[in-house]
Design a protein around this motif. Structure first.
Motif, PDB file in Angstrom:
ATOM      1  N   GLN A 247     -32.402 -24.293 -28.751  1.00  0.00           N
ATOM      2  CA  GLN A 247     -33.126 -25.235 -28.943  1.00  0.00           C
ATOM      3  C   GLN A 247     -33.701 -24.585 -27.570  1.00  0.00           C
ATOM      4  O   GLN A 247     -33.722 -24.880 -26.256  1.00  0.00           O
ATOM      5  N   PHE A 248     -35.146 -24.628 -27.546  1.00  0.00           N
ATOM      6  CA  PHE A 248     -35.749 -24.752 -26.228  1.00  0.00           C
ATOM      7  C   PHE A 248     -36.005 -25.723 -25.838  1.00  0.00           C
ATOM      8  O   PHE A 248     -36.832 -26.606 -26.690  1.00  0.00           O
ATOM      9  N   ALA A 249     -36.746 -25.414 -24.382  1.00  0.00           N
ATOM     10  CA  ALA A 249     -37.399 -27.076 -23.571  1.00  0.00           C
ATOM     11  C   ALA A 249     -38.824 -26.787 -24.364  1.00  0.00           C
ATOM     12  O   ALA A 249     -39.574 -25.889 -23.747  1.00  0.00           O
ATOM     13  N   TYR A 250     -38.810 -27.742 -24.425  1.00  0.00           N
ATOM     14  CA  TYR A 250     -40.616 -28.128 -25.037  1.00  0.00           C
ATOM     15  C   TYR A 250     -41.154 -27.956 -23.475  1.00  0.00           C
ATOM     16  O   TYR A 250     -42.777 -27.047 -23.484  1.00  0.00           O
ATOM     17  N   THR A 251     -41.046 -29.028 -22.646  1.00  0.00           N
ATOM     18  CA  THR A 251     -42.039 -29.159 -21.378  1.00  0.00           C
ATOM     19  C   THR A 251     -40.924 -29.178 -20.419  1.00  0.00           C
ATOM     20  O   THR A 251     -39.418 -29.313 -20.799  1.00  0.00           O
ATOM     21  N   THR A 252     -41.339 -29.258 -19.062  1.00  0.00           N
ATOM     22  CA  THR A 252     -40.266 -29.275 -17.783  1.00  0.00           C
ATOM     23  C   THR A 252     -39.571 -30.840 -18.277  1.00  0.00           C
ATOM     24  O   THR A 252     -41.158 -31.452 -18.139  1.00  0.00           O
ATOM     25  N   GLY A 253     -38.442 -30.947 -17.990  1.00  0.00           N
ATOM     26  CA  GLY A 253     -37.982 -32.147 -17.152  1.00  0.00           C
ATOM     27  C   GLY A 253     -37.735 -32.894 -18.560  1.00  0.00           C
ATOM     28  O   GLY A 253     -36.902 -33.674 -18.843  1.00  0.00           O
ATOM     29  N   LYS A 254     -38.307 -32.180 -19.866  1.00  0.00           N
ATOM     30  CA  LYS A 254     -37.346 -32.892 -21.164  1.00  0.00           C
ATOM     31  C   LYS A 254     -36.295 -32.359 -21.626  1.00  0.00           C
ATOM     32  O   LYS A 254     -36.601 -31.602 -21.555  1.00  0.00           O
ATOM     33  N   ASN A 255     -35.797 -33.129 -22.171  1.00  0.00           N
ATOM     34  CA  ASN A 255     -34.454 -32.919 -22.408  1.00  0.00           C
ATOM     35  C   ASN A 255     -33.999 -31.879 -23.991  1.00  0.00           C
ATOM     36  O   ASN A 255     -34.268 -33.516 -25.051  1.00  0.00           O
ATOM     37  N   ALA A 256     -34.828 -30.955 -25.130  1.00  0.00           N
ATOM     38  CA  ALA A 256     -35.066 -31.075 -26.073  1.00  0.00           C
ATOM     39  C   ALA A 256     -33.432 -31.257 -26.830  1.00  0.00           C
ATOM     40  O   ALA A 256     -33.501 -31.369 -27.877  1.00  0.00           O
ATOM     41  N   THR A 257     -32.923 -31.080 -26.312  1.00  0.00           N
ATOM     42  CA  THR A 257     -31.367 -30.196 -26.304  1.00  0.00           C
ATOM     43  C   THR A 257     -30.912 -31.182 -27.891  1.00  0.00           C
ATOM     44  O   THR A 257     -30.333 -31.642 -28.583  1.00  0.00           O
ATOM     45  N   ASP A 258     -31.092 -33.033 -27.006  1.00  0.00           N
ATOM     46  CA  ASP A 258     -30.851 -33.668 -27.365  1.00  0.00           C
ATOM     47  C   ASP A 258     -31.001 -34.147 -28.811  1.00  0.00           C
ATOM     48  O   ASP A 258     -30.627 -34.617 -30.312  1.00  0.00           O
ATOM     49  N   SER A 259     -32.313 -34.151 -29.315  1.00  0.00           N
ATOM     50  CA  SER A 259     -32.743 -34.835 -30.668  1.00  0.00           C
ATOM     51  C   SER A 259     -32.230 -33.473 -31.458  1.00  0.00           C
ATOM     52  O   SER A 259     -32.278 -34.130 -32.845  1.00  0.00           O
ATOM     53  N   SER A 260     -32.205 -32.620 -31.554  1.00  0.00           N
ATOM     54  CA  SER A 260     -31.228 -30.792 -32.120  1.00  0.00           C
ATOM     55  C   SER A 260     -30.355 -31.415 -32.531  1.00  0.00           C
ATOM     56  O   SER A 260     -29.867 -31.637 -33.978  1.00  0.00           O
ATOM     57  N   LEU A 261     -29.252 -32.050 -31.666  1.00  0.00           N
ATOM     58  CA  LEU A 261     -28.172 -32.669 -32.312  1.00  0.00           C
ATOM     59  C   LEU A 261     -27.849 -34.132 -33.063  1.00  0.00           C
ATOM     60  O   LEU A 261     -27.139 -33.896 -34.103  1.00  0.00           O
ATOM     61  N   ILE A 262     -29.087 -35.007 -32.864  1.00  0.00           N
ATOM     62  CA  ILE A 262     -28.512 -35.890 -33.245  1.00  0.00           C
ATOM     63  C   ILE A 262     -29.120 -35.570 -35.061  1.00  0.00           C
ATOM     64  O   ILE A 262     -28.747 -36.147 -35.945  1.00  0.00           O
TER      65      ILE A 262
END
Length: 324
Positions: A120-135
């Motif tokens: 899961q790549f980070a879309y923007t700096t400082g935001k965690n996109a991993t959480d959404s993918s896991l959910i």
């Protein structure tokens, strides 16, 4: 004459078919009677039926979802040993940006524990996109209806609502995170285990230059060169877990479920404490079992061993004696 011959042949064929059908029905009925006798007879000598009659031990099918950004690779061995106590890890996935250098430690253990990495790549700096993918994956797995529970490995409170939603569907949620995990996420899980107690233990190697009768000199909070982990690697220095034993919670649970004499079986005590405090674990207080913890406080509790009428073994009973 030819017509008569054909009629006789047809009659013989019909008779043969009726006899065959009758013999099949009789054989089927006999097989059913045999099956019923074998089912009722626990001492059957037929291994095929005896094997079928053995009670099948079912284990919970669990989906293990790990947030690599909020979990350390040093817990992996203890993590899956702990999960094995609750069921079978049918799905093992870990989420993160695997191009980032901070996940190198996880890459080294993925194959050994058959964990599937999800990029899961980070879309923007400082935001965690991993959480959404896991959910999203958790909800997809939920609607397959193939699992009995989920293991969420993270110290992030963003998974609080996910844990609640999974429990609303009747599934068991086991949470794993560090002591810094926010209390809402801890409370949303059926059981929460702090990962500090799952890390690889530190083993003090024997230094031949130190005499057994002469203690080693104290170091200035620095690890000696002979200190290694069970895997032969330098350990992660962690602050000690400072936790106060919740004696009042234990006493309240015992009083709530005890009989008129004040005694209760120790088994339900642990289950009820976990319902009130999902993060309760005797290992946080340096005890392997709840019974050892209770025995360490003889001024608060009394324990005795009794025979169990149902199993023929021994059962532990406990009583709250504080203030009585």
């Amino acid at each position: 004459m030819a017509k008569i011959g054909k009629t006789q042949d047809k009659g013989e064929t019909d008779g043969h078919n009726r006899r065959t059908a009758r013999q099949f029905d009789e054989g089927l009925q006999e097989a059913r009677r045999f099956d019923w006798r074998e089912t009722m007879d626990n001492k059957s000598s037929n291994p095929r039926y005896a094997l079928r009659l053995e009670p099948e031990e079912t284990q919970k099918r669990l989906a293990v979802l790990i947030d690599a950004d909020n979990a350390q690779a040093s817990i992996v061995e203890g993590l899956f040993e702990e999960i094995a106590k609750f069921g079978v890890a049918s799905v093992k996935r870990i989420y993160g940006d695997w191009t980032a250098p901070q996940l190198v430690s996880w890459k080294k253990v993925l194959l050994n524990y058959s964990i599937h990495p999800v990029q899961q790549f980070a879309y923007t700096t400082g935001k965690n996109a991993t959480d959404s993918s896991l959910i999203i994956d958790a909800m997809d797995l939920l609607y397959t209806r193939r699992f009995d529970g989920f293991c969420l490995v993270s110290s992030d409170s963003d998974f609080t609502r996910l844990a609640s939603r999974l429990r609303e569907e009747g599934l068991t949620v086991y949470g794993f995170g560090e002591k810094k995990t926010p209390s809402p996420f801890v409370s949303a899980c059926d059981k929460f285990i702090y990962t500090e107690i799952l890390r690889t233990p530190v083993i003090q190697a024997i230094d031949p230059t130190i005499s057994p009768e002469k203690p080693a000199a104290k170091s200035n909070n620095k690890l000696p060169a002979t200190t290694v982990t069970a895997e032969g690697k330098p350990p992660t220095v962690l602050p000690p877990i400072k936790a106060k034993v919740p004696l009042d919670v234990i006493a309240k649970v015992i009083d709530d479920i005890s009989d008129e004499s004040g005694w209760t079986n120790l088994g339900p005590v642990g289950n009820n404490i976990s319902k009130l405090r999902p993060d309760f674990d005797p290992r946080l207080y340096n005890f392997k079992k709840l019974s050892e913890l209770i025995k360490a406080y003889p001024n608060n509790f009394k324990m005795e061993e009794r025979g169990s009428s149902t199993t023929g073994g021994k059962a532990l009973y406990v009583k709250n004696t504080k203030g009585k």
